[in-house]
Design a protein around this motif. Structure first.
Motif, mmCIF file in Angstrom:
data_model
loop_
_atom_site.group_PDB
_atom_site.id
_atom_site.type_symbol
_atom_site.label_atom_id
_atom_site.label_comp_id
_atom_site.label_asym_id
_atom_site.label_seq_id
_atom_site.Cartn_x
_atom_site.Cartn_y
_atom_site.Cartn_z
ATOM 1 N N LEU A 1 90.965 51.961 -63.996
ATOM 2 C CA LEU A 1 90.138 52.385 -63.067
ATOM 3 C C LEU A 1 91.119 52.148 -61.773
ATOM 4 N N ALA A 2 91.636 50.881 -61.625
ATOM 5 C CA ALA A 2 92.695 50.729 -60.714
ATOM 6 C C ALA A 2 93.672 51.687 -60.423
ATOM 7 N N GLN A 3 94.307 52.173 -61.588
ATOM 8 C CA GLN A 3 95.514 52.796 -61.702
ATOM 9 C C GLN A 3 94.897 54.305 -61.091
ATOM 10 N N ARG B 1 83.218 46.145 -59.313
ATOM 11 C CA ARG B 1 82.091 46.881 -59.191
ATOM 12 C C ARG B 1 81.925 48.431 -59.839
ATOM 13 N N ALA B 2 83.196 48.884 -59.680
ATOM 14 C CA ALA B 2 83.260 50.459 -60.180
ATOM 15 C C ALA B 2 83.022 50.291 -61.873
ATOM 16 N N LEU B 3 83.851 49.101 -62.305
ATOM 17 C CA LEU B 3 83.617 48.788 -63.596
ATOM 18 C C LEU B 3 82.082 48.821 -63.958
ATOM 19 N N VAL B 4 81.341 48.079 -63.423
ATOM 20 C CA VAL B 4 79.846 47.722 -63.670
ATOM 21 C C VAL B 4 79.040 49.124 -63.662
ATOM 22 N N ALA B 5 79.681 50.013 -62.551
ATOM 23 C CA ALA B 5 78.902 51.087 -62.369
ATOM 24 C C ALA B 5 79.222 52.293 -63.758
ATOM 25 N N VAL C 1 87.952 61.853 -66.140
ATOM 26 C CA VAL C 1 89.168 61.467 -65.357
ATOM 27 C C VAL C 1 90.031 60.252 -65.711
ATOM 28 N N LEU C 2 89.201 59.204 -66.388
ATOM 29 C CA LEU C 2 90.010 58.133 -66.729
ATOM 30 C C LEU C 2 90.606 58.181 -68.200
ATOM 31 N N ARG C 3 90.406 59.055 -68.986
ATOM 32 C CA ARG C 3 90.838 59.129 -70.362
ATOM 33 C C ARG C 3 92.380 59.122 -70.441
ATOM 34 N N PRO C 4 92.958 59.852 -69.511
ATOM 35 C CA PRO C 4 94.536 59.786 -69.527
ATOM 36 C C PRO C 4 95.035 58.436 -69.326
#
Length: 435
Positions: free
Chosen positions: A178-180, A397-401, A418-421
């Motif tokens: 998420l951060a990247q 909070r993005a992780l929570v969502a 969008v996160l799979r790569p």
């Protein structure tokens, strides 16, 4: 910090603007300020008068010496002037420091477009995006859902106490992903310059962005020892602090504006005054990660930049497919240094409500006046820049969502495309082995 000239020239206007936030007496003792100002003006005039008298007397001494006249009486007069000038000058400096303390405690004045209200009930919804998912099973809270997937509060508490967490396995990787993703989006698509900043800063840096002196109890302090000269420093509560202060005490070229900076950093907050609020889960932690956006702009362009920054934060949520809404904060719910703020709130299914995930603010010249950050305007004169900041986004909070909106009936979590790569192609997060 407000311009003291504004208070001197139009104090009723300042009081009226402060009334939009809360009772102005909470920020400003008007009678005490006026008394200090009266004394300052009297002292200022007296100091200038004494300086003029000293200069005249010194000139007379020179003329008398040239004529071989006795100068002892005039020199005694000059000595008396010097003593009074020293006393008055010292009091004037002390008074100016007292006035500066008053200024440092005053919040920014709200922009005319900000709705008037005294708490969150006065906030105004601007728009919504996405439709909350309807589950055909009982949706779990992220705390229960995350435990088998690597979200470990017990270890966090064992290591550091309440409001700390420990992530392992796929959960830790999803957090990093998420951060990247956020950082790459802000850099590659929105034109921000990536930065890596110190996590520990000096007190004057926090004064520059408005955390000190008012919010000292919200900070984590550290004492740097090792010698006889211990100095108090602070863990950053957001990388807005270090990013914005990176241009402190500079005169920028107008061609450099806007300066757009971003950083991924941990944030440390004592959460003073939040006892009993969001004690369960990742919503309110002492340590959390955030991707921050900062813009340093020409004053004429700062409100357009604010709208742009809100769009940059929204883009992250849209790419993740997370429903959200945008609010304009009312005068009583805005941050101390803000003249206008938008909050983005993401849908959290287990709570059946939207929760804040980003806050984007225009501080106008409030921070730059404290930092003395200016630019050369078209007339070649130094003018204060405007500063803006926003979350792009809060990672925890993005992780929570993501966990709650993408959960499955079997306890697994589908990973947004969008996160799979960033997850090595992994499409689903499943239970991990405990260590």
């Amino acid at each position: 910090m407000l311009d003291i000239t504004l208070l001197r020239k139009d104090l009723p206007f300042v009081i009226a603007q402060l009334e939009k936030r809360k009772s102005p007496q909470e920020f400003l003792d008007v009678a005490a300020f006026q008394a200090m100002e009266t004394e300052r003006k009297t002292l200022q005039m007296r100091v200038e008068e004494l300086q003029s008298q000293r200069n005249s007397a010194s000139k007379r001494i020179g003329q008398m010496k040239a004529q071989a006249q006795d100068t002892s009486a005039v020199m005694q007069e000059v000595a008396g002037i010097a003593d009074e000038l020293k006393t008055s000058g010292e009091r004037l400096l002390a008074l100016q420091a007292e006035l500066n303390t008053v200024l440092m405690a005053l919040p920014n004045l709200p922009h005319d477009s900000v709705p008037v209200g005294f708490d969150e009930s006065g906030n105004v919804e601007v728009r919504r995006w996405g439709t909350p998912r309807q589950f055909d099973f009982v949706a779990k809270d992220h705390s229960d859902l995350g435990a088998p997937l690597g979200l470990d509060f017990d270890t966090g508490i064992k290591l550091s106490g309440s409001r700390f967490s420990f992530l392992r396995g796929g959960m830790a990787r999803l957090h990093r992903a998420l951060a990247q993703f956020m950082l790459n989006t802000q850099v590659d698509e929105h034109g921000y310059t990536e930065c890596y900043t110190p996590y520990i800063v000096n007190a004057e840096v926090l004064e520059g962005t408005g955390q000190l002196p008012k919010f000292k109890e919200d900070m984590f302090w550290v004492l740097r020892g090792g010698d006889d000269n211990q100095s108090e420093q602070y863990l950053i509560s957001t990388s807005e602090i270090s990013l914005t202060n990176s241009v402190r005490e500079q005169v920028l070229d107008a061609a450099q504006l806007p300066i757009k900076l971003t950083a991924h950093s941990p944030c440390f907050r004592s959460e003073a005054g939040s006892a009993g609020r969001d004690t369960r889960g990742l919503i309110r932690q002492h340590q959390f990660d955030k991707v921050e956006m900062v813009q340093i702009t020409h004053p004429d362009h700062s409100f357009a930049a604010l709208e742009e920054m809100v769009g940059h934060a929204e883009m992250i949520l849209q790419k993740l497919g997370l429903p959200y809404r945008v609010l304009t904060l009312c005068t009583g719910d805005m941050g101390f240094g803000s003249s206008k703020t938008y909050d983005l709130e993401v849908w959290v299914p287990a709570q059946n409500m939207y929760r804040e995930i980003s806050s984007c603010s225009n501080c106008e010249a409030f921070q730059s006046r404290r930092m003395q950050t200016r630019f050369k305007n078209a007339q070649g004169k130094n003018e204060l820049v405007h500063t803006l900041n926003g979350s792009g986004l809060a990672v925890g909070r993005a992780l929570v969502a993501v966990l709650e909106n993408y959960q499955n009936a079997d306890g697994s979590v589908t990973i947004p495309e969008v996160l799979r790569p960033y997850m090595g192609g992994l499409s689903e997060l499943k239970a991990c082995a405990r260590i």
